[in-house]
Scaffold this motif. Sequence first.
Motif, PDB file in Angstrom:
ATOM      1  N   GLY A   1       4.018   1.386   2.858  1.00  0.00           N
ATOM      2  CA  GLY A   1       3.519   2.299   3.880  1.00  0.00           C
ATOM      3  C   GLY A   1       4.588   3.187   4.466  1.00  0.00           C
ATOM      4  O   GLY A   1       4.605   3.455   5.652  1.00  0.00           O
ATOM      5  N   SER A   2       5.485   3.667   3.619  1.00  0.00           N
ATOM      6  CA  SER A   2       6.630   4.391   4.162  1.00  0.00           C
ATOM      7  C   SER A   2       6.242   5.804   4.550  1.00  0.00           C
ATOM      8  O   SER A   2       5.379   6.417   3.941  1.00  0.00           O
ATOM      9  CB  SER A   2       7.768   4.407   3.147  1.00  0.00           C
ATOM     10  OG  SER A   2       7.324   5.046   1.985  1.00  0.00           O
ATOM     11  N   PRO A   3       6.864   6.306   5.609  1.00  0.00           N
ATOM     12  CA  PRO A   3       6.447   7.584   6.173  1.00  0.00           C
ATOM     13  C   PRO A   3       6.625   8.770   5.239  1.00  0.00           C
ATOM     14  O   PRO A   3       5.881   9.729   5.334  1.00  0.00           O
ATOM     15  CB  PRO A   3       7.326   7.737   7.409  1.00  0.00           C
ATOM     16  CG  PRO A   3       8.419   6.741   7.265  1.00  0.00           C
ATOM     17  CD  PRO A   3       7.936   5.692   6.356  1.00  0.00           C
TER      18      PRO A   3
ATOM     19  N   PRO B   1      -4.387   8.483  -0.658  1.00  0.00           N
ATOM     20  CA  PRO B   1      -3.961   9.700  -1.353  1.00  0.00           C
ATOM     21  C   PRO B   1      -3.542   9.348  -2.785  1.00  0.00           C
ATOM     22  O   PRO B   1      -2.855   8.339  -2.997  1.00  0.00           O
ATOM     23  CB  PRO B   1      -2.754  10.176  -0.544  1.00  0.00           C
ATOM     24  CG  PRO B   1      -2.867   9.489   0.776  1.00  0.00           C
ATOM     25  CD  PRO B   1      -3.615   8.229   0.556  1.00  0.00           C
TER      26      PRO B   1
ATOM     27  N   THR C   1       3.567  10.420   3.471  1.00  0.00           N
ATOM     28  CA  THR C   1       2.353  10.749   4.200  1.00  0.00           C
ATOM     29  C   THR C   1       2.213  12.224   4.509  1.00  0.00           C
ATOM     30  O   THR C   1       1.150  12.672   4.882  1.00  0.00           O
ATOM     31  CB  THR C   1       2.346  10.037   5.542  1.00  0.00           C
ATOM     32  OG1 THR C   1       3.531  10.401   6.195  1.00  0.00           O
ATOM     33  CG2 THR C   1       2.272   8.561   5.359  1.00  0.00           C
TER      34      THR C   1
ATOM     35  N   LEU D   1      -3.475  -1.870   7.694  1.00  0.00           N
ATOM     36  CA  LEU D   1      -2.048  -2.119   7.839  1.00  0.00           C
ATOM     37  C   LEU D   1      -1.457  -2.542   6.480  1.00  0.00           C
ATOM     38  O   LEU D   1      -1.953  -3.473   5.848  1.00  0.00           O
ATOM     39  CB  LEU D   1      -1.873  -3.240   8.864  1.00  0.00           C
ATOM     40  CG  LEU D   1      -0.577  -3.339   9.643  1.00  0.00           C
ATOM     41  CD1 LEU D   1      -0.226  -2.004  10.283  1.00  0.00           C
ATOM     42  CD2 LEU D   1      -0.728  -4.403  10.720  1.00  0.00           C
ATOM     43  N   ALA D   2      -0.393  -1.834   6.052  1.00  0.00           N
ATOM     44  CA  ALA D   2       0.165  -2.096   4.725  1.00  0.00           C
ATOM     45  C   ALA D   2       0.681  -3.530   4.605  1.00  0.00           C
ATOM     46  O   ALA D   2       0.500  -4.195   3.579  1.00  0.00           O
ATOM     47  CB  ALA D   2       1.288  -1.095   4.439  1.00  0.00           C
TER      48      ALA D   2
ATOM     49  N   ARG E   1      -0.062   7.837  -4.007  1.00  0.00           N
ATOM     50  CA  ARG E   1       0.328   6.466  -3.707  1.00  0.00           C
ATOM     51  C   ARG E   1      -0.229   5.475  -4.719  1.00  0.00           C
ATOM     52  O   ARG E   1       0.357   4.439  -4.979  1.00  0.00           O
ATOM     53  CB  ARG E   1      -0.167   6.062  -2.321  1.00  0.00           C
ATOM     54  CG  ARG E   1       0.452   6.853  -1.202  1.00  0.00           C
ATOM     55  CD  ARG E   1      -0.215   6.500   0.110  1.00  0.00           C
ATOM     56  NE  ARG E   1       0.214   5.218   0.626  1.00  0.00           N
ATOM     57  CZ  ARG E   1       1.291   5.032   1.371  1.00  0.00           C
ATOM     58  NH1 ARG E   1       2.063   6.049   1.650  1.00  0.00           N
ATOM     59  NH2 ARG E   1       1.614   3.843   1.822  1.00  0.00           N
TER      60      ARG E   1
ATOM     61  N   LEU F   1       2.211   1.033  -2.318  1.00  0.00           N
ATOM     62  CA  LEU F   1       1.086   0.834  -1.405  1.00  0.00           C
ATOM     63  C   LEU F   1       1.401  -0.096  -0.245  1.00  0.00           C
ATOM     64  O   LEU F   1       0.899   0.077   0.843  1.00  0.00           O
ATOM     65  CB  LEU F   1      -0.116   0.304  -2.183  1.00  0.00           C
ATOM     66  CG  LEU F   1      -0.711   1.376  -3.092  1.00  0.00           C
ATOM     67  CD1 LEU F   1      -1.309   0.799  -4.335  1.00  0.00           C
ATOM     68  CD2 LEU F   1      -1.736   2.193  -2.318  1.00  0.00           C
ATOM     69  N   PHE F   2       2.230  -1.108  -0.499  1.00  0.00           N
ATOM     70  CA  PHE F   2       2.466  -2.094   0.560  1.00  0.00           C
ATOM     71  C   PHE F   2       3.624  -1.721   1.470  1.00  0.00           C
ATOM     72  O   PHE F   2       3.854  -2.357   2.482  1.00  0.00           O
ATOM     73  CB  PHE F   2       2.723  -3.486  -0.045  1.00  0.00           C
ATOM     74  CG  PHE F   2       1.555  -4.014  -0.834  1.00  0.00           C
ATOM     75  CD1 PHE F   2       0.252  -3.643  -0.511  1.00  0.00           C
ATOM     76  CD2 PHE F   2       1.744  -4.895  -1.891  1.00  0.00           C
ATOM     77  CE1 PHE F   2      -0.836  -4.137  -1.229  1.00  0.00           C
ATOM     78  CE2 PHE F   2       0.667  -5.389  -2.621  1.00  0.00           C
ATOM     79  CZ  PHE F   2      -0.619  -5.010  -2.290  1.00  0.00           C
TER      80      PHE F   2
END
Lengths: 495, 329
Positions: free
Chosen positions: B308-310, B252, B313, B2-3, B255, B305-306
Amino acid sequence: MPILDGYSTSTGLDEMFDNGVLRPQYKCVASHLSQIDAKGFLDLQANADLETMSNGITFTVYSDSAGTERIFPFSLVPRIIEAAEWSLIESGLRQRIKTLNMFLEDIYNDAKCVADNVIPADLTLGNTAYQHQMKDFRPPLGCYTHVAGIDLIRAEDGRFRVLEDNLRTPSGVSYVIENRRTMRSIVPEMFPDSEIEIVDDYAEFLLDNLIAVRPENVTTDEVKIVVLTPGHFNSAYFEHSFLSRHMGVDLVEGRDLVVEDGILYMRSTTGLERVHVVYRRVDDDYLDPLVFKKDSLLGVPGIMDAYRKGNVTICNAPGTGVADDKSVYRFVPDLIRYYLSEEPVIENIPSYIGRIDEDLQFMLDNIRDLVVKPVDGSGGYGVLIGPQATAGQISARRKDISLKPEKWIAQPLQNFSTIPTFDGAKLEPRRSDLRAFVLTGQDSWCMPGGLTRVAPDQKSYIVNSSQGGGSKDTWVLKDYSRNGHVPNAKSTGGN
Amino acid sequence: MLARVAENLYWLGRYLERADNQARLIDVQRLLGSEFATNSEGLEFVLDTLEADESFAEARASQPELTAAQYLIHSTESRHSIRSTVTLARTLALELREHTSREVFEAINRLYLSMQTSSTRSIGETMERTRNSVATVLGLFENTVIQSEGAHWMRIGILLERADMTSRIVDAKYFMSLPEGEMVGGPVDRHQWRGVLRSASALEAYHKSYLGSIRVDRAIDLLFLSPLFPRSLVYCIDSMRNEFLQATAETPPARALVSSTELAVIQLDLKAQSGAQIVSAGLHEFIDRFQATLIRIHEALTENLFKGSPTQTTDSPPELSRIESLQSS
């Protein structure tokens, strides 16, 4: 002077003493207590409190702005239930949960129970907790109430009764496990030679059930489970964290989740990660702002869409609140007879609901002898204890009832059982209830024992933690005749 | 993972390391500063290091009795106090319960509870308890917490904060004035450098590494460039890069790109220098550049990294394809 000396059970039925005679299952506890004086007990209590505080097992009292963090007072004298009695309770709980699940499936599909006049339509289809989103939708395994907390009391006749059903997001199970741990650490001598049922495998059973209700096309290897919490300011946050830790799954908040194209994801350091099962500890209203509370900033937009598409399982299912409504409670014995053709194993307490005319009349006529509760309340708020109320409180409540009868229910005051509880100088009898936890997936499993809650003083009838009461460890003695187990000697350890 | 949790672990590491540094700084400087007593009880250096001098002056304008020690240790209004740092760490620890261990949480919680009561304990005792508690927490973290991705994020936080603190401690010496008539390299200057080394727990390490009295270029060699001293900039950056590679093993590349580039560049940059070169080219300027890099690393971690935005992805996010085309061209 030993703290058990002079313990009087004049208030009525007591768990530890039967008319002044020690019940056999409490022998070990009593012999330990007979060696402790008030000072010694205070020391033990201080050690237990210190342990609780440093473990951070705290809860938040909403109405108290200053005391944001408190420990749930813990009482070192346990409740002990014999194996045979527990097995009866267990069958009653299973019967009840089975019925309530069938009831929920029914009202969200054909509503046969309404058509057959078992229960009025305005209590079911017209209930404010009825979620139209759930209509014609069958959750995996037809299970709605994955985690249930059933509150029991022992009535004057010595038998347990159901006081209330909690089918939304019942809490308290973490205290059961922590209480046992504290007892083992502070008063190991109190435990009997024979074994008592263990409680700390609860999280394993919970995890198994959450895996069992995963969406159909997901394998057990790939299933991703999360616990959804409103956040660390929530009063039960400790428990949310506790459960996620013990299951080894992520504890998420609404902002950690996102739905794209009907699939639920978690925001992770590597990107978006798919989630299959959500054990949510947030209310229906804060689940999905697109569907429920439109102005809410909390919740996960689109999660209901993902749920209805079968891409994620939400536990408990939305809309279970209909089945634990205090007015519906009155009909549960009828529902048991209707769906299972069985008599209830554990009976209800007689209840009068304001929406039925004869009940209403009885309520108004006998209010001095009744306990009057709001139908949609919880946590012991808004409860009027007739025999203890002032004339002013009575007439005010009468007026409330007449204005909105459907908002109120009443029950005869139950003189339910007491357990010795330390008041700082001696043990006194305090009323206590028992919240039993039932997990359901493919089958139901009852945690042996549960959370024993005690009233804050000798007079009080209200045991909710939010009213300042405390809790106790609950021991269910093992039934050796049932599983052919030989009791362990103390040297080889119990559970 | 979890970010949000990764970010919280990173900050938990930072706050714990910060509390330890605050306590060590106060303890060392309180003793050292008493030799040239000033109106700040010898804690001016600490105020400078934490960049708390202005806010302290402001606080004192409204509360004339406020001492620097109170301000730096127990004040709930000062964000520079140890108590505030410990409270922040504990709030995160509560939120992170399931990502540390029972032992770790309890050790943090005990430290927090002990800071809530202003007892009769001496400053020395309080500082010692703080440092011991942090050491206990970090030790328990190594011994009782599963060493998966989260452990790397926490250590990245610790190391980044430590590098920042070491550079701040040296920078504060740069602004420390010498009494009139005293020479650079003279007894007072050396005494001050001794205090700097002690503030970074480096005095013993210095004597083990170099014979003779304290010289600024050697102090810089040790504090900035030693690959063996655990509080040096090089040691912190090397370890941080190592932790980062492990933390982002599954991430990835797009990021992790910015943070990892910054880390690689600063690592090479540090290794190309010597203490003497840094001193002659300007110590303060060097530290400014170093701290700016730390800020860029921190921002890259937070942004890339923190969050975690869509958008990052999908298989080929716009940023990634742009970077790839830049690299191939």
